[in-house]
Design an enzyme around this catalytic site. Sequence first.
Site, PDB file in Angstrom:
ATOM      1  N   VAL A 124      19.817  41.898  28.502  1.00 52.77           N
ATOM      2  CA  VAL A 124      20.513  41.066  29.052  1.00 52.77           C
ATOM      3  C   VAL A 124      22.106  41.388  29.359  1.00 52.77           C
ATOM      4  O   VAL A 124      22.773  41.054  30.099  1.00 52.77           O
ATOM      5  CB  VAL A 124      20.595  39.632  28.388  1.00 52.77           C
ATOM      6  CG1 VAL A 124      19.131  38.959  28.351  1.00 52.77           C
ATOM      7  CG2 VAL A 124      20.999  39.727  27.143  1.00 52.77           C
ATOM      8  N   ALA A 125      22.337  42.649  28.442  1.00 50.45           N
ATOM      9  CA  ALA A 125      23.616  43.051  28.665  1.00 50.45           C
ATOM     10  C   ALA A 125      23.617  44.643  27.979  1.00 50.45           C
ATOM     11  O   ALA A 125      22.864  44.805  27.053  1.00 50.45           O
ATOM     12  CB  ALA A 125      24.691  42.251  27.749  1.00 50.45           C
ATOM     13  N   ALA A 127      26.448  47.730  27.275  1.00 51.69           N
ATOM     14  CA  ALA A 127      27.849  48.328  27.207  1.00 51.69           C
ATOM     15  C   ALA A 127      27.586  49.600  26.680  1.00 51.69           C
ATOM     16  O   ALA A 127      26.689  50.199  26.349  1.00 51.69           O
ATOM     17  CB  ALA A 127      28.750  47.511  26.485  1.00 51.69           C
ATOM     18  N   LYS A 150      21.320  42.815  19.134  1.00 51.28           N
ATOM     19  CA  LYS A 150      21.938  44.061  19.644  1.00 51.28           C
ATOM     20  C   LYS A 150      21.615  45.134  18.725  1.00 51.28           C
ATOM     21  O   LYS A 150      21.397  45.474  17.714  1.00 51.28           O
ATOM     22  CB  LYS A 150      23.437  43.654  19.257  1.00 51.28           C
ATOM     23  CG  LYS A 150      24.718  44.399  19.856  1.00 51.28           C
ATOM     24  CD  LYS A 150      25.812  43.592  19.472  1.00 51.28           C
ATOM     25  CE  LYS A 150      26.976  44.397  20.321  1.00 51.28           C
ATOM     26  NZ  LYS A 150      28.185  43.625  20.083  1.00 51.28           N
ATOM     27  N   ASP A 285      39.064  39.370  21.108  1.00 50.93           N
ATOM     28  CA  ASP A 285      38.570  39.770  22.111  1.00 50.93           C
ATOM     29  C   ASP A 285      38.242  38.631  22.959  1.00 50.93           C
ATOM     30  O   ASP A 285      37.048  38.575  23.353  1.00 50.93           O
ATOM     31  CB  ASP A 285      37.350  40.629  21.884  1.00 50.93           C
ATOM     32  CG  ASP A 285      37.067  41.908  23.134  1.00 50.93           C
ATOM     33  OD1 ASP A 285      38.075  42.008  24.035  1.00 50.93           O
ATOM     34  OD2 ASP A 285      36.004  42.297  22.996  1.00 50.93           O
TER      35      ASP A 285
END
Length: 525
Positions: A124-125, A127, A150, A285
């Site tokens: 879904v993500a 980086a 993750k 962040d």
Amino acid sequence: MRIFRFVKIVFTVIRFGLDEVMLSRIENPRVKLLLRITTIGRRFADPPAVRLRRALESLGPIFVKFGQVLSTRRDLLPVDFANELAKLQDQVPPFDSAVAIAIVEKSLGARIDVLFDEFERVPVASASIAQVHFAKLKQGEHKGKAVAVKVLRPNMLPVIDSDLALMRDIATWAERLWADGRRLKPREVVAEFDKYLHDELDLMREAANGSQLRRNFAGLDLLLVPEMFWDYSTPAVLVMERMTGVPISQVDTLRAAGVDIPKLAREGVEIFFTQVFRDGFFHADMHPGNIQVSLDPKHFGRYIALDFGIVGALSDFDKNYLAQNFLAFFKRDYHRVATLHLESGWVPPDTRVEELESAIRAVCEPYFDRALKDISLGQVLMRLFSTSRRFNVEIQPQLVLLQKTMLNVEGLGRSLDPELDLWKTAKPYLERWMTEQIGLRGWYERFKVEAPQWSKTLPQLPRLVHQALISHHEAPRAISDDLIRQILVEQRRTNRLLQALLVFGLAVGAGAVIARVLIVLAYGG
């Protein structure tokens, strides 16, 4: 391998015309001549800040990360460069899901179908450091729980170490050749980035940060933080509770769903100042990609925090510095602001308070041409830090990180509600902090904390003083610095103890007098 990477960096610098930017700041005449030759006949449509951003993007995710970290150092960079670098997006194509599954299985010591009922292969993500998959737990008390997994990118450490080695070399040369090299301290910036990047490579550290933040906000109806599942987490894999919400940037969607937008803006600022002045531990962040809003009826309109790789920690000294500076600024007491900088111990001892006060007045006074609600606290801090740099003040990294986070929070709040009055929201936190520190409650709390140490060290004080006197008599010039420091420390502790006992005694005495008066009034003596 490093030589090829270095050549690529040099060609990237030339391709985007960054040598032109360097030319005006280089002191060495030979290097300056060489750069003049490389810039002959070239024209660039984009301004230098845009070209720097594009160059970092072309060099890959590690340099993108470096640009993002650099954008937080607004005390060092021109405003246009800092703003442009803040646009860098840490988005790279995902790595193969089969590789992600293999990493999960190796890290957790079991097959994926034993660990999870469901594991979505499409991330879904994604980086530069890790990517995220949704899944459902299969075992134990959390069976069926929706989670986010993750997974750290494979083989990252050699790439990171290679690029960091080159960055250190470049920073060393920049410090020697660049006119601003010593002031900007590029080697320190790279060292800071090195620590930050290696911290991100340990997902257990991120889990601990998230767990701390969740515990801090337990019982407060302000912020939702995912639960961390420690049995399923390792340095390479982090499994946390899956939380779904609407990204904070989708204001129209939130408004259509019935979320009170002005209230949401105020609560965002309240969350930030709660972290800073109550907890001394803050999510650093807080850009829109990491903040969502829950539409779940149970938690409707509450913030959801994601990604805990970057956090900041503040000591009581830091909090006191911030609170007193802000309060003095809004009273336009620039002498007090200058004095606070001197008292911090970060200023060279030969600094004249009058000169520092004059410089602070010059940058702060223009703010008062506008309404209080329009004053940016983050900008105030940034201007103070920039002025302090001119006087060789060593601004602490945690305060620079806080200033960057404050700008993000302000931008977030004002994007939701342009009429948001940050000072009105912040002032109660600052005043409460000062009251708790200076008032009787502050004395009592410090007394409770320090009492065990005092009880142990106070009996040693006469012996230390005796040793110092004997040493001074036998060798007047040979008293060690360590012994002097030790005596001063014990002396300060003793002073604090005596002050606390005095306040405590006065409080007890006052209480006894009041009780006696009440008895007389009630019973007539």
